[in-house]
Enzyme design. Structure first.
Site, PDB file in Angstrom:
ATOM      1  N   HIS A 132       0.802  -1.231   0.000  1.00 51.45           N
ATOM      2  CA  HIS A 132       0.000   0.000   0.000  1.00 51.45           C
ATOM      3  C   HIS A 132       0.835   1.281   0.000  1.00 51.45           C
ATOM      4  O   HIS A 132       0.277   2.371  -0.191  1.00 51.45           O
ATOM      5  CB  HIS A 132      -0.989  -0.017   1.178  1.00 51.45           C
ATOM      6  CG  HIS A 132      -2.304   0.621   0.857  1.00 51.45           C
ATOM      7  ND1 HIS A 132      -3.453   0.395   1.593  1.00 51.45           N
ATOM      8  CD2 HIS A 132      -2.662   1.496  -0.116  1.00 51.45           C
ATOM      9  CE1 HIS A 132      -4.442   1.111   1.064  1.00 51.45           C
ATOM     10  NE2 HIS A 132      -3.990   1.785   0.035  1.00 51.45           N
ATOM     11  N   ASP A 149     -10.123  -0.431   3.672  1.00 52.38           N
ATOM     12  CA  ASP A 149      -8.952  -1.052   4.311  1.00 52.38           C
ATOM     13  C   ASP A 149      -9.298  -1.524   5.723  1.00 52.38           C
ATOM     14  O   ASP A 149     -10.088  -0.886   6.427  1.00 52.38           O
ATOM     15  CB  ASP A 149      -7.843   0.020   4.385  1.00 52.38           C
ATOM     16  CG  ASP A 149      -6.441  -0.549   4.534  1.00 52.38           C
ATOM     17  OD1 ASP A 149      -6.271  -1.590   5.180  1.00 52.38           O
ATOM     18  OD2 ASP A 149      -5.501   0.100   4.015  1.00 52.38           O
ATOM     19  N   HIS A 197      -7.061  -1.368   7.867  1.00 48.59           N
ATOM     20  CA  HIS A 197      -6.149  -0.494   8.623  1.00 48.59           C
ATOM     21  C   HIS A 197      -6.385   0.970   8.268  1.00 48.59           C
ATOM     22  O   HIS A 197      -7.010   1.271   7.251  1.00 48.59           O
ATOM     23  CB  HIS A 197      -4.704  -0.864   8.277  1.00 48.59           C
ATOM     24  CG  HIS A 197      -4.390  -2.321   8.443  1.00 48.59           C
ATOM     25  ND1 HIS A 197      -4.472  -3.215   7.392  1.00 48.59           N
ATOM     26  CD2 HIS A 197      -4.037  -3.041   9.537  1.00 48.59           C
ATOM     27  CE1 HIS A 197      -4.152  -4.436   7.829  1.00 48.59           C
ATOM     28  NE2 HIS A 197      -3.895  -4.362   9.130  1.00 48.59           N
ATOM     29  N   ASP A 219      -3.695   3.118   7.969  1.00 46.95           N
ATOM     30  CA  ASP A 219      -2.494   3.564   7.252  1.00 46.95           C
ATOM     31  C   ASP A 219      -2.204   5.036   7.525  1.00 46.95           C
ATOM     32  O   ASP A 219      -1.791   5.795   6.645  1.00 46.95           O
ATOM     33  CB  ASP A 219      -2.597   3.248   5.748  1.00 46.95           C
ATOM     34  CG  ASP A 219      -2.606   1.739   5.498  1.00 46.95           C
ATOM     35  OD1 ASP A 219      -2.282   0.965   6.433  1.00 46.95           O
ATOM     36  OD2 ASP A 219      -2.955   1.325   4.369  1.00 46.95           O
ATOM     37  N   HIS A 251       4.027   0.811   4.397  1.00 49.86           N
ATOM     38  CA  HIS A 251       2.643   0.550   3.944  1.00 49.86           C
ATOM     39  C   HIS A 251       1.611   0.882   5.026  1.00 49.86           C
ATOM     40  O   HIS A 251       0.418   0.955   4.720  1.00 49.86           O
ATOM     41  CB  HIS A 251       2.465  -0.893   3.424  1.00 49.86           C
ATOM     42  CG  HIS A 251       2.289  -1.946   4.474  1.00 49.86           C
ATOM     43  ND1 HIS A 251       1.622  -3.140   4.241  1.00 49.86           N
ATOM     44  CD2 HIS A 251       2.690  -2.001   5.763  1.00 49.86           C
ATOM     45  CE1 HIS A 251       1.632  -3.869   5.338  1.00 49.86           C
ATOM     46  NE2 HIS A 251       2.276  -3.211   6.270  1.00 49.86           N
ATOM     47  N   ASP A 310      -7.493  -1.655  -0.465  1.00 51.80           N
ATOM     48  CA  ASP A 310      -6.581  -2.652   0.118  1.00 51.80           C
ATOM     49  C   ASP A 310      -7.385  -3.948   0.270  1.00 51.80           C
ATOM     50  O   ASP A 310      -8.433  -3.965   0.929  1.00 51.80           O
ATOM     51  CB  ASP A 310      -6.109  -2.119   1.476  1.00 51.80           C
ATOM     52  CG  ASP A 310      -5.060  -2.999   2.145  1.00 51.80           C
ATOM     53  OD1 ASP A 310      -5.074  -4.221   1.916  1.00 51.80           O
ATOM     54  OD2 ASP A 310      -4.259  -2.442   2.923  1.00 51.80           O
ATOM     55  N   ASP A 364      -7.031  -6.372   2.055  1.00 50.54           N
ATOM     56  CA  ASP A 364      -7.224  -6.867   3.422  1.00 50.54           C
ATOM     57  C   ASP A 364      -8.441  -6.270   4.112  1.00 50.54           C
ATOM     58  O   ASP A 364      -8.774  -6.654   5.241  1.00 50.54           O
ATOM     59  CB  ASP A 364      -5.944  -6.745   4.259  1.00 50.54           C
ATOM     60  CG  ASP A 364      -5.550  -5.320   4.629  1.00 50.54           C
ATOM     61  OD1 ASP A 364      -6.419  -4.450   4.760  1.00 50.54           O
ATOM     62  OD2 ASP A 364      -4.327  -5.086   4.811  1.00 50.54           O
ATOM     63  N   GLU A 372      -1.918  -4.855  -2.103  1.00 48.57           N
ATOM     64  CA  GLU A 372      -1.643  -5.847  -1.063  1.00 48.57           C
ATOM     65  C   GLU A 372      -1.964  -7.283  -1.450  1.00 48.57           C
ATOM     66  O   GLU A 372      -1.987  -8.173  -0.598  1.00 48.57           O
ATOM     67  CB  GLU A 372      -2.314  -5.477   0.278  1.00 48.57           C
ATOM     68  CG  GLU A 372      -1.817  -4.171   0.902  1.00 48.57           C
ATOM     69  CD  GLU A 372      -0.450  -4.280   1.611  1.00 48.57           C
ATOM     70  OE1 GLU A 372      -0.039  -5.413   1.923  1.00 48.57           O
ATOM     71  OE2 GLU A 372       0.188  -3.233   1.824  1.00 48.57           O
TER      72      GLU A 372
HETATM   73  N1  LIG Z   1      -1.470  -1.397   4.067  1.00 46.45           N
HETATM   74  C1  LIG Z   1      -1.437  -2.216   5.092  1.00 46.45           C
HETATM   75  N2  LIG Z   1      -1.741  -3.463   4.973  1.00 46.45           N
HETATM   76  N3  LIG Z   1      -1.075  -1.684   6.260  1.00 46.45           N
HETATM   77  C2  LIG Z   1      -0.926  -2.452   7.486  1.00 46.45           C
HETATM   78  C3  LIG Z   1      -0.412  -1.598   8.582  1.00 46.45           C
HETATM   79  C4  LIG Z   1      -0.255  -2.358   9.874  1.00 46.45           C
HETATM   80  C5  LIG Z   1       0.161  -1.504  11.063  1.00 46.45           C
HETATM   81  N4  LIG Z   1      -0.832  -0.539  11.383  1.00 46.45           N
HETATM   82  C6  LIG Z   1       1.495  -0.834  10.776  1.00 46.45           C
HETATM   83  O1  LIG Z   1       1.613   0.347  10.778  1.00 46.45           O
HETATM   84  O2  LIG Z   1       2.474  -1.511  10.569  1.00 46.45           O
HETATM   85 MN   LIG Z   2      -3.605  -0.499   3.590  1.00 41.82          MN
HETATM   86 MN   LIG Z   3      -4.653  -2.973   5.215  1.00 37.79          MN
END
Ligand SMILES: NC(=[NH2+])NCCC[C@H](N)C(=O)O
Ligand SMILES: [Mn+2]
Ligand SMILES: [Mn+2]
Length: 298
Positions: free
Chosen positions: A98, A121, A123, A125, A138, A225, A227, A270
């Site tokens: 990402h 997402d 998350h 991010d 990411h 994303d 996920d 991702e």
């Molecule tokens: N794009 C993603 N899948 N991001 C996941 C981030 C996971 C976690 N919040 C981190 O900063 O490491």
């Molecule tokens: Mn993401």
């Molecule tokens: Mn994510």
């Protein structure tokens, strides 16, 4: 989607996180038939191939892992996306992790001074090098686009910030770090967590999202994303989180976005074929791209 020509670019990058394989995402999505799927919907597809990734050794010691290489890749991506926009074509970016959103957004925000972003997402991010628990870039691209974090990343394209807090909407969140929660509260960022997905339903969320962004933005980028989906549907991702959005909710979201004709660029990121089950997540991505570009059951 207003435009009939789509320009697709792959970004085979895995430097924004720590698991190998996500660099093969663009190949997996192409293999699952993305070009044919879009051609069948009546689009002209211009596949520009992949952005070249520097061959750098991973430097796990830095607190912002691989930052120099990621800056380089995103500069190239921003430039490519800018050219696509100049030609009047729709930029469709395939990841890669990402962190590539930094480059995509840098490219499109040259054309939209009030760019809206839908961040689909698990998350947020929204980490900065200070708040990141992992050092993985990411987990930082949305914060970076808002002007927070490492200078070289923030200033790609020669200006910052690319986005305003009031022009972004996060959908599907269920894993937020403490620093991200603080930022969301402090800035009043619009977030539909899984609680709201359960409670309101996806239909109401997309209606509200469009109402929220429509009049104050001049373009809307979809940063998708994989996920965000529950790992039952999308096992091939590097940071899976259970309790995610379903297959049907996600199709509905994309079908509704297609109806609005307001999306001006998109990226799907991702996808990690090494962690996947027989390219299930790659195939799902192609189906979802179909819905975004107007495919319907009937
Ligand atoms: N794009 C993603 N899948 N991001 C996941 C981030 C996971 C976690 N919040 C981190 O900063 O490491
Ligand atoms: Mn993401
Ligand atoms: Mn994510």
């Amino acid at each position: 989607m207003g435009k009939k020509t789509i320009s697709m670019v792959g970004v085979p990058m895995d430097l924004g996180q720590s698991r190998r394989g996500v660099d093969m995402g663009p190949a997996a999505i192409r293999y699952a038939g993305v070009v044919e799927r879009l051609e069948n919907l009546g689009y002209e597809i211009n596949d520009l191939g992949n952005i070249e990734i520097e061959n750098v050794g991973k430097d796990a010691k830095r607190e912002i892992r691989n930052v120099n290489a990621i800056v380089e890749v995103n500069r190239k991506l921003a430039h490519t996306v800018e050219k696509i926009m100049e030609e009047g074509s729709f930029p469709l970016v395939l990841g890669g992790d990402h962190s590539i959103a930094i480059g995509t957004i840098a490219g499109v925000s040259k054309f939209f001074h009030q760019l809206g972003v839908i961040w689909y997402d698990a998350h947020g991010d929204l980490n900065t090098p200070e708040t990141s628990p992992s050092g993985n870039i990411h987990g930082m691209p949305l914060a970076t686009s808002l002007g927070l974090g490492e200078r070289d990343l923030v200033n790609i394209g020669g200006y910052a910030p690319k986005l305003k807090y009031e022009n972004i909407v996060i959908i599907g969140a269920r894993s937020l770090d403490e620093g991200e929660k603080d930022l969301i509260k402090k800035k009043g960022i619009k977030v539909y967590t899984m609680h709201e997905v359960d409670r309101m339903g996806m239909s109401a969320i997309i209606e509200e999202t469009i109402a929220y962004l429509k009049n104050k933005t001049d373009g809307i980028h979809l940063s998708f994303d994989l996920d965000a989906l529950d790992p039952i549907y999308a096992p091939g991702v590097g940071t899976p989180v259970s309790g995610g959005v379903t297959f049907r909710e996600t199709h509905l979201a994309l079908e509704m976005l297609a109806e609005t004709n307001l999306i001006t660029s998109a990226e799907f990121v991702e996808v990690n074929p090494i962690l996947d089950e027989r390219n299930k997540t790659g195939s799902l991505t192609v189906e979802l791209i179909g819905s975004l570009f107007g495919e319907r059951i009937l």
